[in-house]
Motif scaffolding. Structure first.
Motif, PDB file in Angstrom:
ATOM      1  N   ALA A  82       0.824  -1.210   0.000  1.00 60.34           N
ATOM      2  CA  ALA A  82       0.000   0.000   0.000  1.00 60.34           C
ATOM      3  C   ALA A  82       0.858   1.260   0.000  1.00 60.34           C
ATOM      4  O   ALA A  82       0.591   2.212  -0.742  1.00 60.34           O
ATOM      5  N   LEU A  83       1.904   1.285   0.825  1.00 59.20           N
ATOM      6  CA  LEU A  83       2.753   2.471   0.894  1.00 59.20           C
ATOM      7  C   LEU A  83       3.522   2.681  -0.411  1.00 59.20           C
ATOM      8  O   LEU A  83       3.635   3.808  -0.900  1.00 59.20           O
ATOM      9  N   THR A  84       4.042   1.605  -0.970  1.00 54.43           N
ATOM     10  CA  THR A  84       4.772   1.726  -2.234  1.00 54.43           C
ATOM     11  C   THR A  84       3.852   2.219  -3.342  1.00 54.43           C
ATOM     12  O   THR A  84       4.229   3.073  -4.151  1.00 54.43           O
ATOM     13  N   ALA A  85       2.633   1.678  -3.408  1.00 54.20           N
ATOM     14  CA  ALA A  85       1.678   2.113  -4.428  1.00 54.20           C
ATOM     15  C   ALA A  85       1.307   3.576  -4.263  1.00 54.20           C
ATOM     16  O   ALA A  85       0.984   4.252  -5.234  1.00 54.20           O
ATOM     17  N   ALA A  86       1.351   4.076  -3.023  1.00 52.45           N
ATOM     18  CA  ALA A  86       1.012   5.475  -2.767  1.00 52.45           C
ATOM     19  C   ALA A  86       2.198   6.407  -2.977  1.00 52.45           C
ATOM     20  O   ALA A  86       2.086   7.607  -2.755  1.00 52.45           O
ATOM     21  N   GLY A  87       3.344   5.867  -3.401  1.00 54.77           N
ATOM     22  CA  GLY A  87       4.512   6.708  -3.613  1.00 54.77           C
ATOM     23  C   GLY A  87       5.238   7.068  -2.338  1.00 54.77           C
ATOM     24  O   GLY A  87       5.993   8.047  -2.309  1.00 54.77           O
ATOM     25  N   VAL A  88       5.033   6.313  -1.273  1.00 51.25           N
ATOM     26  CA  VAL A  88       5.687   6.564   0.012  1.00 51.25           C
ATOM     27  C   VAL A  88       6.853   5.594   0.155  1.00 51.25           C
ATOM     28  O   VAL A  88       6.689   4.377  -0.001  1.00 51.25           O
ATOM     29  N   VAL A  89       8.029   6.124   0.458  1.00 51.21           N
ATOM     30  CA  VAL A  89       9.191   5.269   0.711  1.00 51.21           C
ATOM     31  C   VAL A  89       8.985   4.572   2.052  1.00 51.21           C
ATOM     32  O   VAL A  89       8.867   5.223   3.096  1.00 51.21           O
ATOM     33  N   ALA A  90       8.929   3.247   2.028  1.00 58.97           N
ATOM     34  CA  ALA A  90       8.556   2.487   3.214  1.00 58.97           C
ATOM     35  C   ALA A  90       9.716   1.653   3.721  1.00 58.97           C
ATOM     36  O   ALA A  90      10.440   1.032   2.940  1.00 58.97           O
ATOM     37  N   GLU A  91       9.890   1.647   5.032  1.00 63.73           N
ATOM     38  CA  GLU A  91      10.813   0.746   5.702  1.00 63.73           C
ATOM     39  C   GLU A  91       9.979  -0.173   6.587  1.00 63.73           C
ATOM     40  O   GLU A  91       9.439   0.250   7.619  1.00 63.73           O
ATOM     41  N   VAL A  92       9.860  -1.414   6.161  1.00 61.68           N
ATOM     42  CA  VAL A  92       8.985  -2.381   6.826  1.00 61.68           C
ATOM     43  C   VAL A  92       9.820  -3.592   7.231  1.00 61.68           C
ATOM     44  O   VAL A  92      10.672  -4.047   6.444  1.00 61.68           O
ATOM     45  N   PRO A  93       9.637  -4.123   8.453  1.00 56.52           N
ATOM     46  CA  PRO A  93      10.372  -5.326   8.852  1.00 56.52           C
ATOM     47  C   PRO A  93      10.146  -6.457   7.871  1.00 56.52           C
ATOM     48  O   PRO A  93       9.022  -6.698   7.420  1.00 56.52           O
ATOM     49  N   ALA A  94      11.221  -7.164   7.530  1.00 55.61           N
ATOM     50  CA  ALA A  94      11.097  -8.271   6.585  1.00 55.61           C
ATOM     51  C   ALA A  94      10.323  -9.424   7.180  1.00 55.61           C
ATOM     52  O   ALA A  94       9.563 -10.100   6.491  1.00 55.61           O
ATOM     53  N   GLU A  95      10.493  -9.667   8.480  1.00 54.54           N
ATOM     54  CA  GLU A  95       9.812 -10.767   9.154  1.00 54.54           C
ATOM     55  C   GLU A  95       9.267 -10.270  10.487  1.00 54.54           C
ATOM     56  O   GLU A  95       9.804  -9.343  11.101  1.00 54.54           O
ATOM     57  N   ALA A  96       8.230 -10.926  10.949  1.00 54.67           N
ATOM     58  CA  ALA A  96       7.625 -10.596  12.235  1.00 54.67           C
ATOM     59  C   ALA A  96       7.816 -11.774  13.176  1.00 54.67           C
ATOM     60  O   ALA A  96       7.260 -12.851  12.951  1.00 54.67           O
ATOM     61  N   ASP A  97       8.636 -11.583  14.224  1.00 54.31           N
ATOM     62  CA  ASP A  97       8.865 -12.617  15.217  1.00 54.31           C
ATOM     63  C   ASP A  97       7.744 -12.537  16.247  1.00 54.31           C
ATOM     64  O   ASP A  97       7.758 -11.673  17.126  1.00 54.31           O
ATOM     65  N   LEU A  98       6.778 -13.426  16.141  1.00 52.72           N
ATOM     66  CA  LEU A  98       5.583 -13.380  16.994  1.00 52.72           C
ATOM     67  C   LEU A  98       5.572 -14.511  18.006  1.00 52.72           C
ATOM     68  O   LEU A  98       4.509 -14.864  18.520  1.00 52.72           O
ATOM     69  N   ALA A  99       6.738 -15.061  18.293  1.00 54.57           N
ATOM     70  CA  ALA A  99       6.805 -16.159  19.253  1.00 54.57           C
ATOM     71  C   ALA A  99       6.342 -15.684  20.625  1.00 54.57           C
ATOM     72  O   ALA A  99       6.800 -14.663  21.143  1.00 54.57           O
ATOM     73  N   GLY A 100       5.428 -16.423  21.213  1.00 55.51           N
ATOM     74  CA  GLY A 100       4.924 -16.089  22.540  1.00 55.51           C
ATOM     75  C   GLY A 100       3.874 -15.006  22.567  1.00 55.51           C
ATOM     76  O   GLY A 100       3.490 -14.553  23.647  1.00 55.51           O
ATOM     77  N   LEU A 101       3.410 -14.553  21.426  1.00 53.29           N
ATOM     78  CA  LEU A 101       2.412 -13.483  21.385  1.00 53.29           C
ATOM     79  C   LEU A 101       1.013 -14.074  21.277  1.00 53.29           C
ATOM     80  O   LEU A 101       0.724 -14.832  20.347  1.00 53.29           O
ATOM     81  N   PRO A 102       0.122 -13.760  22.216  1.00 54.43           N
ATOM     82  CA  PRO A 102      -1.256 -14.274  22.141  1.00 54.43           C
ATOM     83  C   PRO A 102      -1.967 -13.787  20.878  1.00 54.43           C
ATOM     84  O   PRO A 102      -1.641 -12.734  20.327  1.00 54.43           O
ATOM     85  N   GLU A 103      -2.936 -14.578  20.434  1.00 50.62           N
ATOM     86  CA  GLU A 103      -3.662 -14.218  19.215  1.00 50.62           C
ATOM     87  C   GLU A 103      -4.392 -12.892  19.363  1.00 50.62           C
ATOM     88  O   GLU A 103      -4.447 -12.102  18.425  1.00 50.62           O
ATOM     89  N   GLU A 104      -4.956 -12.640  20.529  1.00 53.76           N
ATOM     90  CA  GLU A 104      -5.690 -11.387  20.727  1.00 53.76           C
ATOM     91  C   GLU A 104      -4.748 -10.187  20.641  1.00 53.76           C
ATOM     92  O   GLU A 104      -5.087  -9.151  20.061  1.00 53.76           O
ATOM     93  N   ALA A 105      -3.537 -10.334  21.186  1.00 53.47           N
ATOM     94  CA  ALA A 105      -2.565  -9.241  21.104  1.00 53.47           C
ATOM     95  C   ALA A 105      -2.096  -9.034  19.670  1.00 53.47           C
ATOM     96  O   ALA A 105      -1.943  -7.895  19.205  1.00 53.47           O
ATOM     97  N   GLU A 106      -1.851 -10.124  18.936  1.00 64.37           N
ATOM     98  CA  GLU A 106      -1.451 -10.000  17.537  1.00 64.37           C
ATOM     99  C   GLU A 106      -2.533  -9.315  16.720  1.00 64.37           C
ATOM    100  O   GLU A 106      -2.253  -8.468  15.875  1.00 64.37           O
ATOM    101  N   SER A 107      -3.782  -9.695  16.981  1.00 61.67           N
ATOM    102  CA  SER A 107      -4.891  -9.077  16.253  1.00 61.67           C
ATOM    103  C   SER A 107      -4.964  -7.579  16.534  1.00 61.67           C
ATOM    104  O   SER A 107      -5.188  -6.779  15.621  1.00 61.67           O
ATOM    105  N   ALA A 108      -4.750  -7.179  17.785  1.00 63.95           N
ATOM    106  CA  ALA A 108      -4.800  -5.756  18.128  1.00 63.95           C
ATOM    107  C   ALA A 108      -3.693  -4.984  17.414  1.00 63.95           C
ATOM    108  O   ALA A 108      -3.918  -3.876  16.903  1.00 63.95           O
ATOM    109  N   LEU A 109      -2.477  -5.551  17.368  1.00 65.22           N
ATOM    110  CA  LEU A 109      -1.393  -4.884  16.649  1.00 65.22           C
ATOM    111  C   LEU A 109      -1.684  -4.804  15.159  1.00 65.22           C
ATOM    112  O   LEU A 109      -1.362  -3.811  14.500  1.00 65.22           O
TER     113      LEU A 109
END
Length: 407
Positions: A284-311
């Motif tokens: 979305a950011l690239t399509a909008a012409g915004v230079v984006a720095e986004v993490p390549a991977e998301a380390d979600l070990a130990g993160l509850p599903e409800e917390a992941e959904s909120a993020l």
């Protein structure tokens, strides 16, 4: 889903269908969808009409008879019209192969005829012939057509402007092959856009199939059991009302459990995933012409599903705001693990360099995100920084999770 505003009440809006900052270039390989995109593409194409200054100056010089001047204007108008038609249509809805070939033949005839008739000032027309060949022809055909255009220009230039023709040969070949690369880029962009749409459709179909399988597995057994017990209760009702009542109670219990299972299945179906939202944010950011720095991977070990959904919801709202309302040209997304007094936390930070906006109170988007994060045991911080706006969402990790250094 309503898009939040950075300071809660930012009023600057943008056409949601565009999803881009004002002044950003229209997507490659797509026809203009509104007046602004049309103006931008006309400007970019119009810059290359500088080579027409010599023919126009020659016609305005008064060195030709009235009949020749009129013929020159008519020929030049026809040439430019055919050229612009080819270039414009090639950017979104190209002509068929036969039509392209016919229009290129028209350009290939008009350029030497006009140059031969009016002199070396008209040699610049061959630049447009080369550009049209590079932009519209298949690569293999363009490799022959572009040098052929340069040779034809040199032969016409021998009529009295050999030096000018010799000076333009390199330019004609260079620009022609440059347009071959641009044409390849446009075709690749169109194919990638179609592939991305296909992948999104396949993913949606897979989710529908998953939900259908889940509902079948959840409800098949429950409905079969309800049907069986209903038949038993019907047979027991006349002579054994106590046993019939027990069957009815079992029916109620099974139906309630089936309802709970369906709700859980639908909740899981609607719950966003942080890894998916990170990938979607990059697109979305690239399509909008915004230079984006986004993490390549998301380390979600130990993160509850409800917390992941909120993020994930927080990331979606923040990126939507950057694309539609911020006017930013740079956005940095970070995902960090932090050890706090309340325990290990996973922190999502979205910072842009946008400007503008007004208002003093939190908007509905921020309020909704705050409530969603608080429900997951987290918190939200949002406000202006020195060079833009930053949103930080934190959620607790499961107890005992390993704390790393960052994403």
């Amino acid at each position: 889903m309503s898009a939040m505003t950075e300071d809660g009440t930012r009023e600057r809006t943008q056409d949601p269908a565009e999803g881009r900052r004002p002044g950003a270039l229209p997507p490659m390989g797509r026809s203009p969808r509104n007046r602004r995109e049309l103006k931008v593409k006309v400007l970019w194409i119009g810059v290359w009409l500088v080579f027409l200054s010599a023919p126009v100056g020659d016609l305005l010089s008064g060195d030709h008879t009235t009949r020749a001047t009129v013929a020159g204007w008519l020929g030049l108008t026809a040439f430019v019209g055919v050229y612009l038609s080819l270039v414009f249509r090639n950017m979104g809805r190209p002509y068929s192969g036969h039509t392209v070939a016919a229009l290129l033949v028209v350009l290939g005839v008009l350029a030497p005829v006009l140059t031969y008739a009016f002199g070396g000032d008209w040699l610049g027309l061959f630049v447009y012939v080369s550009v049209a060949c590079g932009a519209t022809l298949p690569v293999r055909a363009a490799y022959w057509a572009i040098p052929g255009t340069a040779v034809l220009m040199y032969l016409v230039g021998l009529h009295g402007s050999e030096r000018a023709a010799r000076d333009l040969i390199f330019l004609v070949v260079l620009i022609g092959f440059a347009m071959v690369g641009v044409g390849q880029l446009v075709r690749t962009t169109v194919e990638l856009r179609k592939a991305r749409a296909t992948v999104a459709q396949l993913a949606a179909n897979e989710e529908r199939l998953r939900l259908a399988r889940d509902l079948h597995d959840l409800l098949g057994h429950s409905l079969s059991l309800i049907t069986l017990k209903s038949e038993l209760a019907g047979r027991m009702l006349p002579g054994r009302p106590g046993e019939a009542a027990q069957q009815v109670a079992d029916i109620e219990r099974v139906s309630r459990q089936a309802l709970v299972d369906v709700r859980e299945a639908v909740t899981g179906y609607r719950r966003p995933r942080l890894s998916v939202e990170l990938a979607g944010s990059q697109v979305a950011l690239t399509a909008a012409g915004v230079v984006a720095e986004v993490p390549a991977e998301a380390d979600l070990a130990g993160l509850p599903e409800e917390a992941e959904s909120a993020l994930a919801w927080a990331l979606r709202e923040a990126v939507t705001n950057v694309v539609r309302h911020s006017g930013a040209d740079r956005c940095v997304i970070q995902l960090l693990r932090r050890q706090t007094l309340d325990g290990p936390m996973l922190e999502l930070s979205v910072e842009d360099n946008g400007s503008g906006g007004s208002g003093t109170g939190p908007g509905n988007g921020l309020t909704g995100l705050t409530e969603r994060l608080e429900k997951a045991g987290g918190a939200l911080e949002a406000g202006r920084v020195r060079h833009g706006f930053r949103l930080v969402a934190r959620v607790p990790e499961a107890r005992g999770a390993d704390v790393g250094s960052g994403a």
